[in-house]
Design an enzyme around this catalytic site. Structure first.
Site, mmCIF file in Angstrom:
data_model
loop_
_atom_site.group_PDB
_atom_site.id
_atom_site.type_symbol
_atom_site.label_atom_id
_atom_site.label_comp_id
_atom_site.label_asym_id
_atom_site.label_seq_id
_atom_site.Cartn_x
_atom_site.Cartn_y
_atom_site.Cartn_z
ATOM 1 N N GLY A 65 -3.661 -2.907 2.054
ATOM 2 C CA GLY A 65 -2.929 -2.389 3.000
ATOM 3 C C GLY A 65 -3.400 -0.830 3.134
ATOM 4 O O GLY A 65 -3.515 -0.126 2.258
ATOM 5 N N ALA A 66 -4.105 -0.515 4.620
ATOM 6 C CA ALA A 66 -4.538 0.744 4.801
ATOM 7 C C ALA A 66 -3.837 1.838 4.222
ATOM 8 O O ALA A 66 -4.326 2.774 3.582
ATOM 9 C CB ALA A 66 -4.624 0.776 6.332
ATOM 10 N N ARG A 103 -13.813 -0.136 0.223
ATOM 11 C CA ARG A 103 -13.512 -1.035 1.340
ATOM 12 C C ARG A 103 -13.909 -0.322 2.651
ATOM 13 O O ARG A 103 -13.488 1.050 2.917
ATOM 14 C CB ARG A 103 -11.893 -1.128 1.570
ATOM 15 C CG ARG A 103 -11.021 -1.658 0.298
ATOM 16 C CD ARG A 103 -11.329 -3.199 0.421
ATOM 17 N NE ARG A 103 -11.024 -3.964 1.391
ATOM 18 C CZ ARG A 103 -9.734 -4.389 1.853
ATOM 19 N NH1 ARG A 103 -8.750 -4.196 0.969
ATOM 20 N NH2 ARG A 103 -9.745 -5.082 2.937
ATOM 21 N N ASP A 259 -5.744 -1.856 10.545
ATOM 22 C CA ASP A 259 -6.590 -1.065 9.321
ATOM 23 C C ASP A 259 -7.338 -0.233 10.004
ATOM 24 O O ASP A 259 -7.820 0.959 9.277
ATOM 25 C CB ASP A 259 -7.628 -2.055 9.008
ATOM 26 C CG ASP A 259 -6.886 -3.042 7.951
ATOM 27 O OD1 ASP A 259 -6.206 -3.986 8.373
ATOM 28 O OD2 ASP A 259 -6.842 -2.757 6.616
ATOM 29 N N LYS A 270 -6.406 -7.669 9.959
ATOM 30 C CA LYS A 270 -6.586 -8.889 9.455
ATOM 31 C C LYS A 270 -7.111 -9.981 10.352
ATOM 32 O O LYS A 270 -6.703 -10.192 11.404
ATOM 33 C CB LYS A 270 -5.472 -9.303 8.630
ATOM 34 C CG LYS A 270 -5.568 -10.432 7.705
ATOM 35 C CD LYS A 270 -6.376 -10.458 6.799
ATOM 36 C CE LYS A 270 -6.456 -9.278 5.889
ATOM 37 N NZ LYS A 270 -7.403 -8.760 4.879
#
Lengths: 369, 369
Positions: A65-66, A103, A259, A270
């Protein structure tokens, strides 16, 4: 596989309170991370005592989760800085570089690390650096709680005004979401789920339809779990069912997290979000994105420029360790897709609601960040 | 769970030949069914010695795919008829009633059972009945092989004329499919996959993108497996990726099978098909359905009248025996959806290709069945 530094307990129903996703443990100087790869069956925490363990927790999606990634990374810099006064500046700086590789898509990660680097630059005395970094990480964490709450208030108001929801009167309304952009994805009560918690708290009868979200099943494993804990009715569907459920008239609105959002409102989220947005448009269902202002990357003029993380093929080939395809079968595994702004009804941020996102409407609310 | 009457072997690569999905074993008077719930890891056959075992094999999806279900049911009537000459007529008739309850959507099941009932009606001597039923079941099986071959020939020709494929010239073309409508779903070389095998056999370079098809993963487990065996390049994606892959320009055509087609061309097929058709339309990608004429239910004027099988919640809640959701989480599990005819470029049948399906174009090719 058990992580070496973990504490586990079986889940017991503990309604209306959710575990903390990330926290700083002052006694041990470590970051304690709820291992979301083990949900919904086990509630397990990873105690990360060095920055490599924090990197792995982000890379392996133990924390995801950002917004939560940004918080975990900020504390990760603190873990690195705490070890020894001698090399504190060097270690803190190297930690920011290392964690930036965990990420590629979530912009909150870079935003949080930029703030930690600012602290490194501005704090001249080495002996003050750890305390300054920890204060900054805690500020990022606290700010996220407030951003989530603001998104909840503004989003609940915006959803409440939406024609389809107004027409429902006192009837239950159904909101579809994808992946998990809830309390488990943030330091607070979530982004996409925050307006839902707010409306639920106001006594509005809300039912959530959660896409299961293959390959990693964050919808089935995480969104269903946290809504269930919070007492919000939830129904899980496979990702392929969303269009048909919309056609049957069972969805009043779609709301998802993000994101990274480009300056024109194009939104990386997503994989599967783009399809949902198209399906919602076809069925005249409003499609909302909810995200804090830190998710906007104003340097990118459009979504074409957002890097899309390609994850390991085995995430698709295997489910819970069982092979679903022929051995070595070719697969694709983009973790995200980009939804063009024109498919988004509005973006709900902590700073205000961006209707019909575009370069000008985004700038009017977000500024130049 | 092992089935009591099964023979198993580990899979070894045996390219370019596929196992028989259903066959009559004369020595034992049983139906031998390839247990597709065990693929791709194990090649296991169920030997069904009574009609209940055949019913279970259909109900549990050991044999699946509309044409293969029809064939299995026809042989199931033979199993029931074989036991004793005394009550052959009664048992055969009861078998047709029982087997009709195994799956509600696939019309080929009822079509095959209707033919078996005709044989029961027309065969006056009890001592001739078993042989007549077996001959009919074998005729249904043989006919399906021929229908598949005809669909392959006509479909390959039709796909070869499609603008997007023509423009590719000698470049590889990419065809996306959903679920499994291949050799494993039929008595022959499949419906949706038959034109692909045909083009592949003609030397056209084809790559198939297979949606994994949650909840039961027929795309990942079955389509990828059979294409791999047949030497056709295949890439598996999660269902949520299809829209994004289309947007990236990587799909030249979509082709799927069907479980039941109404007189106006509305098509019931595996859940997710409707979304795919909408996504294909948005991206200007041709969307084909391939099915034998026995899949048309000319009594139904539109798809609204097709009954949609709702399957067990645990198919969604569990993957390979592992819980993906909170315990007892509410889920939806419609096995099929209905794609309106206007989203279908053409339906490829053994009797001809139905362009822009409608009451009149369907009737022109299928007749009144």
């Amino acid at each position: 596989m058990e992580h070496p530094c973990e504490t586990a307990k079986r889940l017991s129903p503990d309604h209306h309170r959710l575990p903390q996703v990330v926290r700083w443990d002052d006694a041990t100087g470590s970051v304690v991370i709820l291992d979301q790869t083990r949900l919904p069956s086990d509630l397990v925490y990873r105690t990360c005592v060095d920055v490599q363990q924090v990197w792995h927790a982000i890379y392996e999606l133990a924390v995801r989760g950002a917004p939560a990634i940004g918080i975990a990374a900020a504390y990760g810099v603190c873990v690195a800085a705490r070890a020894s006064l001698d090399t504190v500046r060097d270690r803190a700086l190297r930690a920011t570089h290392l964690l930036a590789t965990s990420r590629p898509t979530a912009v909150n990660l870079f935003w949080a690390l930029d703030q930690m680097r600012d602290v490194i630059d501005k704090t001249t005395a080495d002996r003050d650096l750890f305390a300054a970094l920890l204060a900054q990480a805690q500020a990022i964490h606290q700010q996220d709680r407030e951003l989530c709450a603001a998104i909840g208030r503004l989003g609940a108001m915006r959803l409440g005004q939406e024609r389809r929801l107004v027409e429902r009167g006192d009837e239950p309304v159904t909101i579809l979401t994808h992946c998990n952009a809830g309390a488990l994805a943030t330091g607070g009560q979530g982004t996409a789920l925050s307006p839902i918690y707010e409306l639920h708290g106001q006594g509005r009868v809300i039912r959530v339809i959660a896409d299961e979200t293959r390959p990693l099943l964050q919808g089935a494993r995480l969104t269903a779990w946290e809504l269930h804990h919070m007492g919000v009715p939830v129904t899980v569907i496979t990702d392929s069912m969303a269009g048909w459920i919309m056609r049957l008239g069972q969805v009043d609105a779609v709301i998802v997290g993000a994101d990274r959002i480009a300056a024109n409102g194009d939104t990386a989220n997503k994989i599967g979000t783009y399809s949902l947005a198209l399906l919602a448009r076809h069925h005249h269902i409003p499609f909302f994105v909810a995200a804090p202002h830190s998710t906007f990357d104003m340097k990118l003029l459009s979504g074409d420029l957002i890097p899309i993380e390609q994850r390991a093929a085995d995430e698709v080939r295997f489910v819970f360790g069982r092979l679903t395809t022929p051995v070595d079968c070719d697969v694709l595994n983009p973790a995200f897709d980009v939804t063009p702004a024109e498919l988004i009804t509005a973006i709900i941020t902590d700073r205000g609601v961006i209707e019909s996102p575009s370069l000008s409407t985004v700038a009017a609310i977000i500024g130049d960040r």
